[in-house]
Write a protein that holds these residues in place. Structure first.
Motif, PDB file in Angstrom:
ATOM      1  N   VAL A 379       0.860  -1.181   0.000  1.00  0.00           N
ATOM      2  CA  VAL A 379       0.000   0.000   0.000  1.00  0.00           C
ATOM      3  C   VAL A 379       0.896   1.231   0.000  1.00  0.00           C
ATOM      4  CG1 VAL A 379      -1.749   1.311   1.263  1.00  0.00           C
ATOM      5  CG2 VAL A 379      -1.835  -1.210   1.253  1.00  0.00           C
ATOM      6  N   TRP A 380       0.783   2.035  -1.018  1.00  0.00           N
ATOM      7  CA  TRP A 380       1.510   3.303  -1.102  1.00  0.00           C
ATOM      8  C   TRP A 380       0.495   4.427  -0.938  1.00  0.00           C
ATOM      9  CZ3 TRP A 380       6.571   3.914  -4.051  1.00  0.00           C
ATOM     10  CH2 TRP A 380       7.281   2.702  -4.098  1.00  0.00           C
ATOM     11  N   ARG A 381       0.926   5.507  -0.266  1.00  0.00           N
ATOM     12  CA  ARG A 381      -0.028   6.600  -0.034  1.00  0.00           C
ATOM     13  C   ARG A 381       0.692   7.933   0.006  1.00  0.00           C
ATOM     14  NH1 ARG A 381       3.785   5.886   3.557  1.00  0.00           N
ATOM     15  NH2 ARG A 381       3.332   6.429   5.710  1.00  0.00           N
ATOM     16  N   VAL A 382      -0.065   8.981  -0.298  1.00  0.00           N
ATOM     17  CA  VAL A 382       0.413  10.342  -0.136  1.00  0.00           C
ATOM     18  C   VAL A 382      -0.786  11.214   0.222  1.00  0.00           C
ATOM     19  CG1 VAL A 382       0.167  10.954  -2.589  1.00  0.00           C
ATOM     20  CG2 VAL A 382       1.783  12.199  -1.141  1.00  0.00           C
ATOM     21  N   LYS A 383      -0.564  12.161   1.110  1.00  0.00           N
ATOM     22  CA  LYS A 383      -1.640  13.005   1.612  1.00  0.00           C
ATOM     23  C   LYS A 383      -1.829  14.223   0.731  1.00  0.00           C
ATOM     24  CE  LYS A 383      -3.311  14.728   6.091  1.00  0.00           C
ATOM     25  NZ  LYS A 383      -2.928  14.908   7.522  1.00  0.00           N
ATOM     26  N   ASN A 384      -3.069  14.538   0.432  1.00  0.00           N
ATOM     27  CA  ASN A 384      -3.420  15.736  -0.326  1.00  0.00           C
ATOM     28  C   ASN A 384      -3.566  16.939   0.603  1.00  0.00           C
ATOM     29  OD1 ASN A 384      -3.609  14.380  -2.867  1.00  0.00           O
ATOM     30  ND2 ASN A 384      -5.560  13.517  -2.178  1.00  0.00           N
ATOM     31  N   PRO A 385      -3.545  18.153   0.071  1.00  0.00           N
ATOM     32  CA  PRO A 385      -3.624  19.343   0.926  1.00  0.00           C
ATOM     33  C   PRO A 385      -4.875  19.411   1.789  1.00  0.00           C
ATOM     34  CG  PRO A 385      -2.871  19.961  -1.267  1.00  0.00           C
ATOM     35  CD  PRO A 385      -3.267  18.519  -1.344  1.00  0.00           C
ATOM     36  N   ASP A 386      -5.975  18.795   1.331  1.00  0.00           N
ATOM     37  CA  ASP A 386      -7.228  18.889   2.095  1.00  0.00           C
ATOM     38  C   ASP A 386      -7.387  17.755   3.101  1.00  0.00           C
ATOM     39  OD1 ASP A 386      -7.714  16.737   0.452  1.00  0.00           O
ATOM     40  OD2 ASP A 386      -9.765  17.347  -0.069  1.00  0.00           O
ATOM     41  N   GLY A 387      -6.358  16.908   3.271  1.00  0.00           N
ATOM     42  CA  GLY A 387      -6.434  15.813   4.234  1.00  0.00           C
ATOM     43  C   GLY A 387      -6.849  14.487   3.627  1.00  0.00           C
ATOM     44  N   ILE A 390      -4.168   9.963  -1.812  1.00  0.00           N
ATOM     45  CA  ILE A 390      -4.054   9.095  -2.977  1.00  0.00           C
ATOM     46  C   ILE A 390      -3.428   7.808  -2.476  1.00  0.00           C
ATOM     47  CG2 ILE A 390      -2.938   8.730  -5.207  1.00  0.00           C
ATOM     48  CD1 ILE A 390      -5.213  10.754  -5.198  1.00  0.00           C
ATOM     49  N   VAL A 391      -4.053   6.691  -2.787  1.00  0.00           N
ATOM     50  CA  VAL A 391      -3.590   5.382  -2.324  1.00  0.00           C
ATOM     51  C   VAL A 391      -3.436   4.465  -3.528  1.00  0.00           C
ATOM     52  CG1 VAL A 391      -4.173   3.345  -0.966  1.00  0.00           C
ATOM     53  CG2 VAL A 391      -4.680   5.620  -0.058  1.00  0.00           C
ATOM     54  N   ALA A 392      -2.304   3.794  -3.604  1.00  0.00           N
ATOM     55  CA  ALA A 392      -2.086   2.784  -4.636  1.00  0.00           C
ATOM     56  C   ALA A 392      -1.952   1.429  -3.964  1.00  0.00           C
ATOM     57  CB  ALA A 392      -0.838   3.100  -5.448  1.00  0.00           C
ATOM     58  N   LEU A 393      -2.726   0.457  -4.430  1.00  0.00           N
ATOM     59  CA  LEU A 393      -2.626  -0.920  -3.970  1.00  0.00           C
ATOM     60  C   LEU A 393      -1.890  -1.719  -5.041  1.00  0.00           C
ATOM     61  CD1 LEU A 393      -6.297  -1.511  -2.707  1.00  0.00           C
ATOM     62  CD2 LEU A 393      -4.384  -0.448  -1.492  1.00  0.00           C
ATOM     63  N   PHE A 394      -0.830  -2.413  -4.662  1.00  0.00           N
ATOM     64  CA  PHE A 394      -0.036  -3.190  -5.607  1.00  0.00           C
ATOM     65  C   PHE A 394       0.033  -4.646  -5.169  1.00  0.00           C
ATOM     66  CE2 PHE A 394       2.046   1.057  -5.984  1.00  0.00           C
ATOM     67  CZ  PHE A 394       1.871   1.260  -7.349  1.00  0.00           C
ATOM     68  N   ASN A 395      -0.144  -5.539  -6.122  1.00  0.00           N
ATOM     69  CA  ASN A 395       0.180  -6.942  -5.903  1.00  0.00           C
ATOM     70  C   ASN A 395       1.387  -7.260  -6.767  1.00  0.00           C
ATOM     71  OD1 ASN A 395       0.340  -9.678  -5.421  1.00  0.00           O
ATOM     72  ND2 ASN A 395      -1.368 -10.205  -6.777  1.00  0.00           N
ATOM     73  N   LEU A 396       2.553  -7.275  -6.171  1.00  0.00           N
ATOM     74  CA  LEU A 396       3.796  -7.525  -6.892  1.00  0.00           C
ATOM     75  C   LEU A 396       4.125  -9.007  -6.968  1.00  0.00           C
ATOM     76  CD1 LEU A 396       5.956  -4.613  -5.435  1.00  0.00           C
ATOM     77  CD2 LEU A 396       4.396  -4.597  -7.389  1.00  0.00           C
TER      78      LEU A 396
END
Length: 467
Positions: A379-387, A390-396
């Motif tokens: 699970v990769w994530r980054v927070k946007n200015p409004d709280g 964006i989340v990326a789910l990966f099955n590697l």
């Protein structure tokens, strides 16, 4: 689960187009507005590079007609989505001019680089070119005078030291000693020539400390090139390659607009079915991108190398893997520089390359990082200015598997709305977590937060540029 009324959904979709148009305009302005100390600035580049399709066969494809054909397709099919750079990689030059600067191969480029630049600019696009640090051995041997001076090239270089990390001919170069009279003038004359041609982008390859066949220190070259490019008054983007040393990120960040964090993504397959890349070539970037994430920001980006998508089965990736590649590049705020032959664009790949919600994530310029990398399901994530996030789910992994993001891992305590950015669909509100079973090497790219009000459009808060 509440559903969005159809009239409202149509309004949202219409507003997306307006939001993207505004984003494209602001991006172009940003590229023309230099950051402090740099000739150019802006969000991660969107464009195309010649290398992946011209390195074979002695570079015979590398001609003005081939490049113009790529520009024609970009202008017609990709420019509306923000793609603007047509970049020449190695193979454009033949010999040196009377002042030790590479000159175009006029058999392949009969109108020179200036003529090609004029054509590319007429399409509303920009032209890039390829160089390496140091003084090439051929120029050293010729020992010409530096433009505007009576100083000779042998007066500025040390042949006992390597000028870049490309050991073998024809890229062999000697170290430039910038304490010597004429050294800075040589680089300035080079930058002035590029500006006169109408060049908008310079890829400086085999920069050390970093990857390549031999050790070299080109940090001062990078400083001098940036200073010279800025002095031309033309907003020329400087991109460094390849496998740059993370220990020297302060130098790269202060003097360049982008830096390659890895080796080449191309498969370099010389036998069997042609393919641009392989999954293994891509997968290594999942390990390296997080180490660099903190260093990306306005005017300077972590470059994951070219995106080898556009030619269908010849990409060397499954459809799921292609979507995963674009997701990783987008959430890493990497330049998206295509390596495929644009004249053979696959319709399915074109749809991936022009998804406006995914491109908006890239252009926002906020690199994501993984919650952990202990498993192949990440699970990769980054927070946007409004709280929101964006989340990326990966099955590697090599088998289907569930991937779950827990709201508590994001610091969220309420029920939240989830939108699938690839599908461009609102999935509804979820309590506690969200999970999806993904095929091998597949992914989902999600917006997680409050339902986006219709006046913001589905590009929503994740398209707000990094500040």
């Amino acid at each position: 689960m509440p559903r969005i009324p159809r009239p409202c959904l149509l309004l949202i979709l219409a507003l997306t187009v307006l939001a993207l148009a505004a984003s494209s305009a602001s991006a172009q302005l940003a590229e023309s507005a230099p950051a402090a100390g740099k000739a150019a600035s802006g969000p991660p580049l969107l464009g195309w590079s010649s290398w992946s399709n011209t390195w074979t066969g002695g570079g015979k494809k590398m001609t003005a007609d081939y490049i113009k054909a790529q520009a024609d397709v970009m202008a017609a099919k990709l420019k509306p989505f923000g793609y603007t750079y047509i970049n020449l990689d190695d193979g454009w030059s033949q010999g040196f001019d009377d002042h030790g600067r590479l000159q175009p191969d006029l058999h392949r480029f009969p109108d020179g680089i200036a003529g090609l630049a004029a054509y590319v600019h007429s399409k509303g696009l920009k032209l890039g070119i390829y160089l390496t640090p140091g003084l090439r051995a051929e120029a050293w041997n010729a020992n010409s005078t530096i433009a505007g001076t009576d100083i000779h090239l042998r007066d500025i270089a040390d042949p006992t030291q390597t000028g870049n990390t490309q050991k073998n001919s024809p890229g062999k170069a000697y170290h430039i000693d910038f304490s010597k009279p004429g050294a800075k003038e040589y680089i300035q004359s080079y930058a002035d020539l590029l500006a006169a041609w109408g060049v908008d982008y310079v890829k400086m390859d085999f920069v050390g400390p970093g990857g390549g066949n031999t050790k070299a220190d080109a940090r001062e070259d990078v400083r001098q090139w940036q200073a010279a490019l800025k002095k031309t008054g033309r907003p020329i983007w400087l991109e460094l390659s390849n496998s740059l040393s993370i220990a020297n990120i302060d130098v790269w960040k202060a003097n360049a607009n982008g830096w390659r964090i890895e080796g080449d993504v191309e498969s370099y397959n010389r036998t069997g079915k042609p393919q641009l890349t392989t999954w293994n070539k891509v997968a290594v970037r999942f390990n390296d991108a997080p180490k660099w994430a903190a260093f990306a920001g306005p005017g300077g980006w972590n470059d994951l190398d070219s995106v080898e998508i556009g030619n269908g089965d010849s990409d060397g990736l499954t459809l799921d893997e292609r979507q995963t590649v674009l997701t990783l590049w987008a959430i890493s705020a990497s330049p998206i520089i295509l390596g495929a032959d644009l004249t053979k664009l696959d319709d399915g790949d074109l749809k991936l390359l022009t998804n406006p919600e995914v491109l908006a994530v890239d252009q926002a310029g906020r690199p994501a990082t993984p919650l952990n990398q202990k498993t192949k399901q990440q699970v990769w994530r980054v927070k946007n200015p409004d709280g929101s996030y964006i989340v990326a789910l990966f099955n590697l992994g090599a088998a289907p598997a569930p991937v779950e993001v827990k709201w508590s891992d994001l610091g969220l305590t309420r029920d939240v709305a989830v939108r699938d950015l690839w599908a461009r669909q609102d999935l509804g509100q979820f309590t506690g977590s969200y999970s999806a079973t993904l095929a091998p090497h597949a992914c989902q790219l999600l917006y997680v937060g409050k339902p986006a009000p219709s006046h913001r459009g589905p590009s929503g808060p994740w398209s707000t540029p990094h500040s």
